[in-house]
Design an enzyme around this catalytic site. Structure first.
Site, PDB file in Angstrom:
ATOM      1  N   ARG A 108      -6.613  -0.914  -8.931  1.00 20.83           N
ATOM      2  CA  ARG A 108      -7.206   0.183  -8.170  1.00 20.83           C
ATOM      3  C   ARG A 108      -6.183   1.266  -7.837  1.00 20.83           C
ATOM      4  NH1 ARG A 108     -11.774   1.529  -6.219  1.00 20.83           N
ATOM      5  NH2 ARG A 108     -11.881   3.022  -4.549  1.00 20.83           N
ATOM      6  N   ASP A 119      -9.945  -5.416  -5.492  1.00 16.64           N
ATOM      7  CA  ASP A 119     -10.724  -6.428  -4.778  1.00 16.64           C
ATOM      8  C   ASP A 119     -12.217  -6.114  -4.835  1.00 16.64           C
ATOM      9  OD1 ASP A 119      -8.600  -8.004  -3.938  1.00 16.64           O
ATOM     10  OD2 ASP A 119      -8.213  -6.728  -2.208  1.00 16.64           O
ATOM     11  N   ASN A 122       0.810  -1.211   0.000  1.00 15.23           N
ATOM     12  CA  ASN A 122       0.000   0.000   0.000  1.00 15.23           C
ATOM     13  C   ASN A 122       0.847   1.265   0.000  1.00 15.23           C
ATOM     14  OD1 ASN A 122      -2.335  -1.496  -0.115  1.00 15.23           O
ATOM     15  ND2 ASN A 122      -2.707  -1.447   2.093  1.00 15.23           N
TER      16      ASN A 122
END
EC number: 2.5.1.7
Length: 437
Positions: free
Chosen positions: A97, A121, A23
């Protein structure tokens, strides 16, 4: 599409080093678009989602040089902004994403940024309003093509600083707004900003490039816009989600494992949350040592004796990415726990697979599940299952490693999206796991 064959019920032993944080890497890699100068980034994880972003940056014209495993240099001195309007970009950007975070840097530096509706996801509704409302506050014009789900923001005369209160403490939204604001004219204040360690890392990197960001680590960021940014060298933190995954794996398999170089100071409430489940953790320098839980582990109750609730919350609360791990670990604990997934309404739907394996779980609604632990009196049974998303996938893998018999996990690309060479690393500490293409 590959599968994992896993022989469960084997105790593991040894050391495992967490990969670089996925992340954080998604944010940091997008930030290289803010400068024409060279940026070197170390500890980049070799996983599907990151490699997709590297390809996307390369197709945008960013020069990428691999220095060593996990270490790359980037130079965005000849960015092809026209690529944003090609069919190739629509396909690539829509599959990841994290690609949403290229919009802020491109808007700040080139006056426009486009993105197809990003994938990722399937864990519930994941709105993008915070990102685009932030850009609009900075003076950008927004447009959306409903036919092909294509978003665009443009500011041909540049961005201007503004005061804004975010409608939610979105990590990617805050990152995008901060990357846009560092090159805006004047001062920007962002209240209700996300303050996760990975967002702090982004701000520290931008400051090292010449940005002027204060309030780092708080929910109020102040950004003084600058004319341009320079190059830098940056190292990505270890992945806290992977660290939590290895803690859960050690407990479920009654294994003695040392997790190396975890950056304890950036783990927040994660260690104590696992301690509430009865798991013993020892801090040894910057490592986590987990002894073999041969006698199991017992879930603590609240002070008044009521059932423990583990819920997600924005940092410094417990990260939603680890609730799936907590849930699977609780299936073999002594005692009961309520798992409350507040942020995503589809993330708990993988529990039917655990129930098939013999777990005692009551799904109350899309956001809550009560887990009644077996206390290892009844071992989970091997089965065939499919990984619906990254975090559910690793949870099912942990369940399979603790189960009796041979399990098969399909759709393992979901696991590979977030975990680097996971089968090799698990075999190194004694797991019987085979990848079958």
């Amino acid at each position: 599409m590959g599968i994992f064959k896993i022989e469960g019920g084997i105790r593991l032993k040894g050391e495992i080093t967490p990969q670089g944080a996925k992340n954080e890497a998604l944010q940091i890699l997008c930030a290289v678009l803010l400068t024409p100068e060279k940026v070197t980034i170390n500890n980049i994880p070799d996983i599907i989602d990151i490699n997709k972003l590297l390809t996307l940056l390369e197709n945008l014209g960013v020069k990428i040089q691999k220095n060593a495993p996990g270490s790359y240099s980037f130079q965005a001195d000849d960015v092809n902004v026209g690529y944003l309007e090609t069919e190739g970009f629509k396909k690539e950007g829509g599959s990841l994403r994290g690609s949403i975070m290229i919009v802020g840097p491109l808007l700040a530096r080139f006056g426009k940024g486009y993105i197809p509706k990003p994938g990722g996801d399937k864990i519930g509704r994941r709105r993008l309003d915070t990102h685009f409302e932030g850009f609009i506050n900075l003076g950008a014009k927004f447009r959306y093509n409903r036919e092909d789900h294509f978003y665009g923001v443009e500011a041909p005369k540049g961005l201007k600083g503004a005061n804004m209160l975010l409608d939610e403490a979105s990590v990617t939204g805050t990152a995008n707004i901060v990357m846009a604001a560092v090159l805006a004219k004047g001062k920007t204040t962002v209240y209700n900003a996300a303050c996760e360690p990975y967002l702090q890392q982004l701000c520290k990197m931008l400051n090292s490039m010449g940005a002027k960001i204060t309030g780092v680590g708080s929910n109020l960021l102040t950004i003084e816009g600058v004319e341009s940014l320079g190059g830098c060298e940056h190292r990505i933190l270890p992945d806290m989600i992977e660290i939590g995954s290895w803690i859960g794996l050690a407990a479920m398999t009654k294994s003695e494992i040392t997790i190396k170089d975890v950056s304890w100071d950036n783990l927040g409430v994660i260690p104590n949350t696992f301690r509430k489940l009865g798991i013993t953790l020892e801090r040894r320098g910057d490592d986590i040592y987990i002894p073999s839980h041969v006698d199991g582990y017992e879930i603590k109750t609240d002070i008044d004796g009521s059932i423990l609730t583990v819920a997600d919350a924005p940092w410094p609360g417990f990260t939603p990415d680890l609730l799936s791990i907590v849930l699977v670990v609780a299936t073999q604990a002594k005692g009961d726990v309520l798992i409350h997934q507040k942020m995503f309404e589809s993330r708990l739907f993988f529990v039917d697979k655990l129930i098939d394996m013999g777990a005692k779980i009551m799904l109350c609604d899309p956001h809550r599940a009560v887990v009644m632990g077996h206390d290892f009196q009844s071992q989970l049974k091997a089965t065939t299952m499919s990984s619906p998303d990254i975090r559910a996938g690793i949870s099912l893998l942990i369940a399979a490693l603790s189960a009796k018999g041979t399990s098969t996990i399909q759709n393992i690309e979901q696991i590979d999206r977030g975990y680097e060479r996971i089968d090799e690393r698990l075999r190194a500490i004694g797991a019987n796991i085979v990848r079958v293409e």
